[in-house]
Scaffold this motif. Structure first.
Motif, PDB file in Angstrom:
ATOM      1  N   VAL A  30      38.545  -6.795  36.944  1.00 12.33           N
ATOM      2  CA  VAL A  30      37.751  -5.614  37.301  1.00 12.33           C
ATOM      3  C   VAL A  30      37.825  -4.513  36.246  1.00 12.33           C
ATOM      4  CG1 VAL A  30      37.844  -5.987  39.792  1.00 12.33           C
ATOM      5  CG2 VAL A  30      39.668  -4.682  38.667  1.00 12.33           C
ATOM      6  N   GLY A  31      38.748  -4.641  35.314  1.00 12.70           N
ATOM      7  CA  GLY A  31      38.838  -3.625  34.246  1.00 12.70           C
ATOM      8  C   GLY A  31      37.855  -3.849  33.125  1.00 12.70           C
ATOM      9  N   LEU A  32      37.081  -4.935  33.229  1.00 15.37           N
ATOM     10  CA  LEU A  32      36.124  -5.293  32.176  1.00 15.37           C
ATOM     11  C   LEU A  32      34.747  -4.715  32.502  1.00 15.37           C
ATOM     12  CD1 LEU A  32      35.617  -7.130  29.636  1.00 15.37           C
ATOM     13  CD2 LEU A  32      34.929  -8.915  31.250  1.00 15.37           C
ATOM     14  N   VAL A  33      34.121  -4.066  31.489  1.00 13.73           N
ATOM     15  CA  VAL A  33      32.795  -3.470  31.693  1.00 13.73           C
ATOM     16  C   VAL A  33      31.896  -3.814  30.512  1.00 13.73           C
ATOM     17  CG1 VAL A  33      33.672  -1.560  33.104  1.00 13.73           C
ATOM     18  CG2 VAL A  33      33.509  -1.275  30.616  1.00 13.73           C
ATOM     19  N   LEU A  34      30.602  -3.838  30.778  1.00  6.31           N
ATOM     20  CA  LEU A  34      29.613  -4.104  29.724  1.00  6.31           C
ATOM     21  C   LEU A  34      28.823  -2.830  29.452  1.00  6.31           C
ATOM     22  CD1 LEU A  34      27.720  -5.796  27.886  1.00  6.31           C
ATOM     23  CD2 LEU A  34      26.497  -6.498  29.948  1.00  6.31           C
ATOM     24  N   ALA A  35      28.850  -2.406  28.194  1.00  7.35           N
ATOM     25  CA  ALA A  35      28.032  -1.265  27.781  1.00  7.35           C
ATOM     26  C   ALA A  35      26.653  -1.782  27.416  1.00  7.35           C
ATOM     27  CB  ALA A  35      28.660  -0.595  26.556  1.00  7.35           C
ATOM     28  N   SER A  36      25.647  -1.318  28.133  1.00  4.54           N
ATOM     29  CA  SER A  36      24.308  -1.835  27.874  1.00  4.54           C
ATOM     30  C   SER A  36      23.331  -0.707  27.566  1.00  4.54           C
ATOM     31  CB  SER A  36      23.811  -2.623  29.095  1.00  4.54           C
ATOM     32  OG  SER A  36      22.504  -3.077  28.864  1.00  4.54           O
ATOM     33  N   SER A  37      22.608  -0.897  26.473  1.00  5.90           N
ATOM     34  CA  SER A  37      21.487   0.012  26.188  1.00  5.90           C
ATOM     35  C   SER A  37      20.198  -0.658  26.656  1.00  5.90           C
ATOM     36  CB  SER A  37      21.419   0.289  24.687  1.00  5.90           C
ATOM     37  OG  SER A  37      21.062  -0.913  24.005  1.00  5.90           O
ATOM     38  N   PHE A  38      20.367  -1.866  27.187  1.00  5.32           N
ATOM     39  CA  PHE A  38      19.244  -2.695  27.629  1.00  5.32           C
ATOM     40  C   PHE A  38      18.346  -3.095  26.467  1.00  5.32           C
ATOM     41  CE2 PHE A  38      20.927  -0.560  31.274  1.00  5.32           C
ATOM     42  CZ  PHE A  38      21.084  -1.611  32.160  1.00  5.32           C
ATOM     43  N   GLY A  39      18.935  -3.093  25.273  1.00  2.46           N
ATOM     44  CA  GLY A  39      18.272  -3.676  24.119  1.00  2.46           C
ATOM     45  C   GLY A  39      18.395  -5.191  24.197  1.00  2.46           C
ATOM     46  N   ALA A  40      17.814  -5.885  23.250  1.00  2.00           N
ATOM     47  CA  ALA A  40      17.738  -7.347  23.302  1.00  2.00           C
ATOM     48  C   ALA A  40      19.117  -7.999  23.416  1.00  2.00           C
ATOM     49  CB  ALA A  40      17.008  -7.861  22.059  1.00  2.00           C
ATOM     50  N   GLU A  41      20.073  -7.561  22.600  1.00  2.00           N
ATOM     51  CA  GLU A  41      21.405  -8.180  22.629  1.00  2.00           C
ATOM     52  C   GLU A  41      22.063  -7.966  23.990  1.00  2.00           C
ATOM     53  OE1 GLU A  41      20.401  -6.094  20.285  1.00  2.00           O
ATOM     54  OE2 GLU A  41      20.193  -7.433  18.553  1.00  2.00           O
ATOM     55  N   ASP A  42      21.915  -6.741  24.502  1.00  2.38           N
ATOM     56  CA  ASP A  42      22.559  -6.446  25.777  1.00  2.38           C
ATOM     57  C   ASP A  42      21.932  -7.235  26.912  1.00  2.38           C
ATOM     58  OD1 ASP A  42      24.181  -4.705  24.421  1.00  2.38           O
ATOM     59  OD2 ASP A  42      22.889  -2.986  24.773  1.00  2.38           O
ATOM     60  N   MET A  43      20.650  -7.529  26.789  1.00  2.00           N
ATOM     61  CA  MET A  43      20.013  -8.348  27.825  1.00  2.00           C
ATOM     62  C   MET A  43      20.559  -9.777  27.798  1.00  2.00           C
ATOM     63  SD  MET A  43      18.390  -6.434  29.720  1.00  2.00           S
ATOM     64  CE  MET A  43      18.143  -7.881  30.734  1.00  2.00           C
ATOM     65  N   THR A  57      30.257  -5.412  36.025  1.00  2.00           N
ATOM     66  CA  THR A  57      30.152  -3.953  35.914  1.00  2.00           C
ATOM     67  C   THR A  57      29.384  -3.615  34.640  1.00  2.00           C
ATOM     68  OG1 THR A  57      32.274  -3.739  37.041  1.00  2.00           O
ATOM     69  CG2 THR A  57      31.447  -1.787  35.882  1.00  2.00           C
ATOM     70  N   ILE A  58      28.134  -3.221  34.846  1.00  2.00           N
ATOM     71  CA  ILE A  58      27.241  -2.922  33.723  1.00  2.00           C
ATOM     72  C   ILE A  58      26.934  -1.425  33.746  1.00  2.00           C
ATOM     73  CG2 ILE A  58      24.962  -3.338  32.713  1.00  2.00           C
ATOM     74  CD1 ILE A  58      25.005  -6.034  34.380  1.00  2.00           C
ATOM     75  N   PHE A  59      27.233  -0.750  32.651  1.00  2.00           N
ATOM     76  CA  PHE A  59      26.920   0.684  32.624  1.00  2.00           C
ATOM     77  C   PHE A  59      26.022   0.999  31.432  1.00  2.00           C
ATOM     78  CE2 PHE A  59      29.281   2.603  29.087  1.00  2.00           C
ATOM     79  CZ  PHE A  59      30.168   1.589  28.736  1.00  2.00           C
ATOM     80  N   TYR A  60      25.345   2.124  31.531  1.00  2.00           N
ATOM     81  CA  TYR A  60      24.523   2.579  30.407  1.00  2.00           C
ATOM     82  C   TYR A  60      24.692   4.073  30.232  1.00  2.00           C
ATOM     83  CZ  TYR A  60      21.085   4.172  33.919  1.00  2.00           C
ATOM     84  OH  TYR A  60      20.466   4.797  34.973  1.00  2.00           O
ATOM     85  N   ARG A  87      25.152   4.543  35.851  1.00  2.00           N
ATOM     86  CA  ARG A  87      24.626   5.547  34.923  1.00  2.00           C
ATOM     87  C   ARG A  87      25.768   6.471  34.492  1.00  2.00           C
ATOM     88  NH1 ARG A  87      22.950  10.886  35.584  1.00  2.00           N
ATOM     89  NH2 ARG A  87      21.373  11.559  34.062  1.00  2.00           N
ATOM     90  N   VAL A  88      25.977   6.555  33.197  1.00  2.00           N
ATOM     91  CA  VAL A  88      27.013   7.432  32.645  1.00  2.00           C
ATOM     92  C   VAL A  88      26.300   8.498  31.822  1.00  2.00           C
ATOM     93  CG1 VAL A  88      29.001   7.550  31.094  1.00  2.00           C
ATOM     94  CG2 VAL A  88      28.695   5.560  32.593  1.00  2.00           C
ATOM     95  N   ALA A  89      26.585   9.762  32.121  1.00  2.00           N
ATOM     96  CA  ALA A  89      25.853  10.834  31.431  1.00  2.00           C
ATOM     97  C   ALA A  89      26.687  12.106  31.379  1.00  2.00           C
ATOM     98  CB  ALA A  89      24.535  11.116  32.147  1.00  2.00           C
ATOM     99  N   THR A  90      26.371  12.933  30.423  1.00  2.00           N
ATOM    100  CA  THR A  90      26.989  14.244  30.348  1.00  2.00           C
ATOM    101  C   THR A  90      26.422  15.134  31.451  1.00  2.00           C
ATOM    102  OG1 THR A  90      27.230  16.228  28.999  1.00  2.00           O
ATOM    103  CG2 THR A  90      25.223  14.977  28.669  1.00  2.00           C
ATOM    104  N   SER A  91      27.212  16.124  31.861  1.00  2.00           N
ATOM    105  CA  SER A  91      26.681  17.085  32.842  1.00  2.00           C
ATOM    106  C   SER A  91      25.870  18.174  32.132  1.00  2.00           C
ATOM    107  CB  SER A  91      27.832  17.722  33.634  1.00  2.00           C
ATOM    108  OG  SER A  91      28.717  18.374  32.744  1.00  2.00           O
ATOM    109  N   LEU A  92      25.903  18.170  30.814  1.00  2.00           N
ATOM    110  CA  LEU A  92      25.165  19.169  30.037  1.00  2.00           C
ATOM    111  C   LEU A  92      23.676  18.815  30.048  1.00  2.00           C
ATOM    112  CD1 LEU A  92      25.671  21.598  27.941  1.00  2.00           C
ATOM    113  CD2 LEU A  92      25.433  19.819  26.184  1.00  2.00           C
ATOM    114  N   THR A  93      22.869  19.637  30.674  1.00  2.00           N
ATOM    115  CA  THR A  93      21.434  19.337  30.713  1.00  2.00           C
ATOM    116  C   THR A  93      20.825  19.587  29.332  1.00  2.00           C
ATOM    117  OG1 THR A  93      20.741  21.571  31.268  1.00  2.00           O
ATOM    118  CG2 THR A  93      21.325  20.118  33.122  1.00  2.00           C
ATOM    119  N   LEU A  94      19.641  19.064  29.139  1.00  2.00           N
ATOM    120  CA  LEU A  94      18.957  19.279  27.854  1.00  2.00           C
ATOM    121  C   LEU A  94      18.641  20.762  27.658  1.00  2.00           C
ATOM    122  CD1 LEU A  94      16.661  16.143  27.961  1.00  2.00           C
ATOM    123  CD2 LEU A  94      18.504  16.581  26.320  1.00  2.00           C
ATOM    124  N   GLU A  95      18.365  21.457  28.741  1.00  2.00           N
ATOM    125  CA  GLU A  95      18.085  22.891  28.650  1.00  2.00           C
ATOM    126  C   GLU A  95      19.352  23.642  28.240  1.00  2.00           C
ATOM    127  OE1 GLU A  95      17.251  20.931  31.270  1.00  2.00           O
ATOM    128  OE2 GLU A  95      15.125  20.788  30.695  1.00  2.00           O
TER     129      GLU A  95
END
Ligand code: SF4
Length: 226
Positions: A30-43, A57-60, A87-95
């Motif tokens: 369960v400690g293993l995760v896949l970082a995916s940008s959903f590009g060709a390799e990640d698919m 466990t797939i995150f982006y 979904r992994v993201a910063t709490s800093l909005t674009l604004e």
């Protein structure tokens, strides 16, 4: 110094990516995760890992600046494979980012933009993981030329597994077609590498596949794999 991990990397070098994933899944659980940008390799990796483990466990990293086609693909992947991505993201909005650092930070200081929107959220997410899988290939950039199948990632303090390091672009698309894997339609429109909208452009046939990323700048990596 030739460590046990180096010896393991040499051993795994000969293995098929699916067998590497099978081994990694069994070893790191369960400690293993896949970082995916959903590009060709990640698919390819998503499709393979699901053959081994129906609940991977797939995150982006959602910078808030991904292409509409990428967001649509994420939903499609979830339906097709019946998985929930993280979904992994910063709490800093674009604004807020524009307010603190000026408009279009990706143009004025892309390294800082990547640090805020990709590297820092990734650091936080990986902090309690034991190993992460990525889709990097040795032939993509100079910095990736010596990437091992497995190594200790000192930057994020966990094991990094790169099952596709020996593959080339043709291997990747051959797999996608043969296995009818869903992929980002932008790949068919001159985008071999797909990241954030402001930093990704279509290229012409024969151009360096990475030349559409941060075009006109020295930058070739978002900093995740350095
Ligand atoms: S790829 Fe561009 S827009 Fe995305 S985080 Fe990096 S600099 Fe910012």
């Amino acid at each position: 110094m030739n460590t046990a991990l180096d010896q393991l990397a040499a051993q795994l070098e000969e293995w098929d990516p699916l067998d590497i994933l099978r081994w990694a899944d069994k070893t790191y659980g369960v400690g293993l995760v896949l970082a995916s940008s959903f590009g060709a390799e990640d698919m390819v990796l998503v499709d393979m890992w699901i053959q081994v483990n129906p609940h991977p466990t797939i995150f982006y990293l959602d910078t808030g600046l991904l292409f509409t086609e990428t967001y649509q693909l994420i939903r499609r992947v979830e339906q097709h494979y019946r998985v929930q991505t993280i979904r992994v993201a910063t709490s800093l909005t674009l604004e807020e980012q524009a307010g603190h650092y000026g408009e279009a930070l990706w143009s004025t200081n892309p390294d800082h933009c990547c640090t805020l929107r990709k590297v820092q959220p990734l650091q936080q997410y990986l902090a309690d993981k034991t190993a992460w899988i990525t889709g990097i290939r040795r032939d993509q950039t100079v910095q990736r030329r010596h990437a091992a199948v497995i190594a200790y990632d000192a930057r994020y303090h966990l094991i990094k597994i790169n099952p596709l390091v020996r593959w080339n672009e043709r291997d990747v698309f051959r797999y996608l077609v043969r296995h009818q894997v869903p992929y980002n339609p932008l790949h068919d429109c001159g985008y071999p590498s797909i990241g954030c909208m402001p930093c990704t452009h279509a290229i012409k046939p024969g151009d360096d596949p990475r030349s559409g990323r941060w075009a006109g700048q020295e930058k070739t990596e978002c900093g995740l794999h350095l």
